[in-house]
Design an enzyme around this catalytic site. Structure first.
Site, PDB file in Angstrom:
ATOM      1  N   GLY A   1       0.802  -1.235   0.000  1.00  0.00           N
ATOM      2  CA  GLY A   1       0.000   0.000   0.000  1.00  0.00           C
ATOM      3  C   GLY A   1       0.826   1.270   0.000  1.00  0.00           C
ATOM      4  O   GLY A   1       0.310   2.351  -0.298  1.00  0.00           O
TER       5      GLY A   1
ATOM      6  N   ASP B   1       4.981   2.283  -5.119  1.00  0.00           N
ATOM      7  CA  ASP B   1       4.888   3.133  -6.287  1.00  0.00           C
ATOM      8  C   ASP B   1       3.666   2.796  -7.172  1.00  0.00           C
ATOM      9  O   ASP B   1       2.951   3.680  -7.634  1.00  0.00           O
ATOM     10  CB  ASP B   1       6.208   2.924  -7.069  1.00  0.00           C
ATOM     11  N   LEU B   2       3.421   1.509  -7.351  1.00  0.00           N
ATOM     12  CA  LEU B   2       2.300   1.098  -8.198  1.00  0.00           C
ATOM     13  C   LEU B   2       0.975   1.576  -7.593  1.00  0.00           C
ATOM     14  O   LEU B   2       0.103   2.111  -8.279  1.00  0.00           O
ATOM     15  CB  LEU B   2       2.278  -0.427  -8.367  1.00  0.00           C
TER      16      LEU B   2
ATOM     17  N   ASP C   1       4.008  -7.387   8.618  1.00  0.00           N
ATOM     18  CA  ASP C   1       5.127  -8.209   8.163  1.00  0.00           C
ATOM     19  C   ASP C   1       4.497  -9.459   7.544  1.00  0.00           C
ATOM     20  O   ASP C   1       3.841 -10.236   8.236  1.00  0.00           O
ATOM     21  CB  ASP C   1       6.007  -8.565   9.370  1.00  0.00           C
TER      22      ASP C   1
ATOM     23  N   LYS D   1       1.728  -8.895 -12.133  1.00  0.00           N
ATOM     24  CA  LYS D   1       2.811  -9.613 -12.749  1.00  0.00           C
ATOM     25  C   LYS D   1       4.114  -9.264 -12.021  1.00  0.00           C
ATOM     26  O   LYS D   1       4.173  -8.225 -11.382  1.00  0.00           O
ATOM     27  CB  LYS D   1       2.914  -9.291 -14.232  1.00  0.00           C
TER      28      LYS D   1
ATOM     29  N   ASP E   1      -2.915  -8.336 -16.303  1.00  0.00           N
ATOM     30  CA  ASP E   1      -2.013  -7.954 -17.375  1.00  0.00           C
ATOM     31  C   ASP E   1      -2.599  -6.625 -17.841  1.00  0.00           C
ATOM     32  O   ASP E   1      -3.652  -6.604 -18.489  1.00  0.00           O
ATOM     33  CB  ASP E   1      -2.037  -8.971 -18.527  1.00  0.00           C
ATOM     34  N   HIS E   2      -1.949  -5.527 -17.493  1.00  0.00           N
ATOM     35  CA  HIS E   2      -2.633  -4.237 -17.699  1.00  0.00           C
ATOM     36  C   HIS E   2      -2.877  -3.953 -19.189  1.00  0.00           C
ATOM     37  O   HIS E   2      -3.741  -3.151 -19.522  1.00  0.00           O
ATOM     38  CB  HIS E   2      -1.889  -3.090 -17.006  1.00  0.00           C
TER      39      HIS E   2
ATOM     40  N   HIS F   1       2.410  -9.576 -22.066  1.00  0.00           N
ATOM     41  CA  HIS F   1       1.690  -8.650 -22.963  1.00  0.00           C
ATOM     42  C   HIS F   1       1.662  -9.139 -24.417  1.00  0.00           C
ATOM     43  O   HIS F   1       0.613  -9.146 -25.055  1.00  0.00           O
ATOM     44  CB  HIS F   1       2.320  -7.260 -22.924  1.00  0.00           C
TER      45      HIS F   1
HETATM   46  C1  BG6 Z   1       5.228  -3.227 -17.789  1.00  0.00           C
HETATM   47  C2  BG6 Z   1       6.706  -3.499 -17.855  1.00  0.00           C
HETATM   48  O1  BG6 Z   1       4.528  -4.430 -17.684  1.00  0.00           O
HETATM   49  O2  BG6 Z   1       4.827  -2.557 -18.982  1.00  0.00           O
HETATM   50  C3  BG6 Z   1       7.486  -2.215 -18.060  1.00  0.00           C
HETATM   51  O3  BG6 Z   1       7.125  -4.121 -16.653  1.00  0.00           O
HETATM   52  C4  BG6 Z   1       6.954  -1.460 -19.248  1.00  0.00           C
HETATM   53  O4  BG6 Z   1       8.879  -2.492 -18.229  1.00  0.00           O
HETATM   54  C5  BG6 Z   1       5.444  -1.292 -19.158  1.00  0.00           C
HETATM   55  O5  BG6 Z   1       7.575  -0.193 -19.278  1.00  0.00           O
HETATM   56  C6  BG6 Z   1       4.882  -0.668 -20.412  1.00  0.00           C
HETATM   57  O6  BG6 Z   1       3.528  -0.400 -20.235  1.00  0.00           O
HETATM   58  P1  BG6 Z   1       2.773   0.709 -21.084  1.00  0.00           P
HETATM   59  O7  BG6 Z   1       1.360   0.643 -20.625  1.00  0.00           O
HETATM   60  O8  BG6 Z   1       3.453   2.004 -20.778  1.00  0.00           O
HETATM   61  O9  BG6 Z   1       2.953   0.327 -22.515  1.00  0.00           O
END
Ligand code: BG6
Length: 481
Positions: A13, A16-17, A87, A150, A179-180, A242
């Site tokens: 929490g 950075d993400l 922890d 991931k 997987d964004h 990806h």
């Molecule tokens: C992430 C990788 O999954 O995707 C990064 O770990 C990469 O290294 C990033 O920079 C790229 O994502 P996007 O959405 O900016 O294309």
């Protein structure tokens, strides 16, 4: 849907993400009403923060990462956030965490719906999910979902161990592997475009398509993630997840229906059919590179937390072949890398020439641009004005600036999906398994290979040796950089 009741526990929490992506995504859902009074978040990390301080960091995350925010709404939003110093290996901490959750569940009336979000180092995923079960944080009331970032493992073996550990505590149907890229609008659009237009549907086969090209190029370097990147490289970082997710959506047969089950079934079928490579194939069909820097920019080896002798690849290109589906045996040329000519995420489908009546002939190409633009371009042949020669015409569709500005961030889209229990845009275990199997063979060959990655110029499109993957064909890249 409005006011979805849920309690989140975000492991990592303070990270950075969470700051850049997760809190802004939650805020946007709050702003749009999907989350309202019945939601609460417990952020956990090791450092000892107070709830007040945590709420301040959440407010800051929103102000920094979301446009045009109303300060009152941000304050109101942040009051749904609470902090627990934790922890991940300490049993007692899970018991304390559960007490806090129960108290917040009754305060915010979240109906027992719990979502555990693992936004931290994957080495702890297994431990955390096991403790969640052992210390009874996984309950029988409401739903209990696990969301994992991931990388899902480092290779097939570690992914299997991890999956086993998670599987002991959560049913597969409750595991949401992020997987964004699957939250990106133009990637979701691939299915709409190919399945609903006779223009595309009727040529989406090996008789008409010469090759498919998937490019995930980045202009940035590894930035401050050198430590992680040294353990991954471009192949693990971008291809295993990806690129395979995109390629399988292009290559799969028409799903029987648009349910998550049928879509995943179609994806899995085509992934299962991928031609696995032996060492010779890897050397022929895969090329790796590393950025070499220039006067003003670091080489990869000069980046922070990177070994000066590193042989980790920051670029990879290769050829994939699927043995089933409409595009069976059609080459899929893929590439990704850091410090390339420009940021561009795109899929190009090159069509075979259908005639020999004219001397010159440009390929017909369907180009789907995902980032930074959301655009579809079809390159056609037509008549040059006032002459009889052929010329290349482009038919373009792009969403307007305003439309693009309205596009929810990939994370917001995916958050909404798991809140309503839609697993379509999440990665299933079998997909992880098959893709690691493929990747492991390449990694193994590279490890045994004495030759380091080829150096490439910052700002180029990778090393010259890339053209090797086109061996025996007249194919070449559509996007040249
Ligand atoms: C992430 C990788 O999954 O995707 C990064 O770990 C990469 O290294 C990033 O920079 C790229 O994502 P996007 O959405 O900016 O294309």
């Amino acid at each position: 849907k409005k006011n979805l009741p849920v309690l989140f526990v975000i492991f990592g929490g303070s990270g950075d993400l969470a700051h850049r992506k997760l809190y802004p995504a939650l805020f946007n859902l709050f702003r749009k009403g999907a989350l309202q009074e019945n939601f609460a978040v417990v952020g956990t990390a090791r450092r000892p923060w107070s709830d007040d301080y945590f709420q301040e960091t959440v407010q800051q995350a929103i102000v920094e990462n979301v446009n045009a925010v109303d300060r009152d709404l941000v304050d109101q939003f942040s009051r749904h956030f609470f902090y627990q110093s934790h922890d991940v290996t300490d049993e007692n901490h899970y018991i304390e965490l559960n007490n806090k959750i129960e108290q917040l569940e009754s305060q915010f009336k979240t109906q027992g719906n719990r979502t555990f979000y693992l936004a931290m180092s994957p080495q702890f995923f297994g431990t955390i999910s096991q403790h969640l079960k052992a210390q009874n944080l996984v309950t029988d009331t409401g739903y209990n979902r696990l969301v994992v970032e991931k990388p899902f493992g480092h290779d097939l073996e570690s992914a299997k161990v991890l999956n086993q550990q998670i599987g002991d505590s959560f049913a597969e149907k409750d595991v949401y592997r992020i997987d964004h890229y699957l939250g990106k609008q133009m990637i979701q659009n691939i299915m709409y475009l190919r399945l609903t237009n006779p223009l595309f549907d009727s040529i989406w086969d090996s008789e008409h398509i010469q090759n498919v090209q998937v490019t995930l190029a980045e202009s940035l370097g590894v930035e401050n993630r050198g430590g992680y990147y040294e353990t991954a490289g471009a192949l693990r970082d971008m291809v295993q997840n990806h690129i395979f997710q995109i390629a399988s959506q292009v290559a799969m047969k028409k799903p029987v229906s648009l349910t998550s089950t049928d879509i995943h079934q179609a994806k899995q079928e085509v992934l299962n059919s991928i031609q696995m490579y032996d060492a010779d194939d890897v050397n022929r069909f895969f090329v790796r590179g590393q950025y070499a820097g220039n006067d003003s920019e670091n080489s990869y080896r000069e980046e922070e937390q990177v070994s000066p002798e590193s042989t980790v690849e920051t670029f990879v290109a290769g050829k994939l072949l699927f043995k089933a589906g409409p595009l069976q045996n059609v080459p899929f040329y893929i590439r990704t890398g850091k410090k390339l000519a420009q940021k561009t995420t795109r899929v190009d489908l090159v069509l075979k020439s259908s005639h020999d009546l004219f001397e010159q002939n440009q390929d017909n190409v369907i180009s789907i641009e995902i980032d930074p633009e959301n655009k579809l371009t079809v390159t056609l042949n037509g008549k040059q004005l006032s002459q009889t020669d052929l010329s290349s015409l482009q038919m373009k569709f792009a969403y307007t600036k305003d439309e693009v500005a309205q596009i929810p961030d990939a994370y917001e889209k995916l958050f909404y999906d798991f809140l309503i229990g839609d697993r379509t845009n999440f990665v299933h275990w079998h997909e992880v398994k098959t893709t690691w199997d493929f990747i492991d063979r390449i990694e193994k060959t590279w490890q045994e290979d004495a030759q380091p990655p080829f150096a490439y110029q910052n700002g180029s499109m990778g090393p010259n040796e890339v053209s090797r993957i086109f061996e025996g064909t007249t194919d070449s890249w559509v996007f040249k950089g």
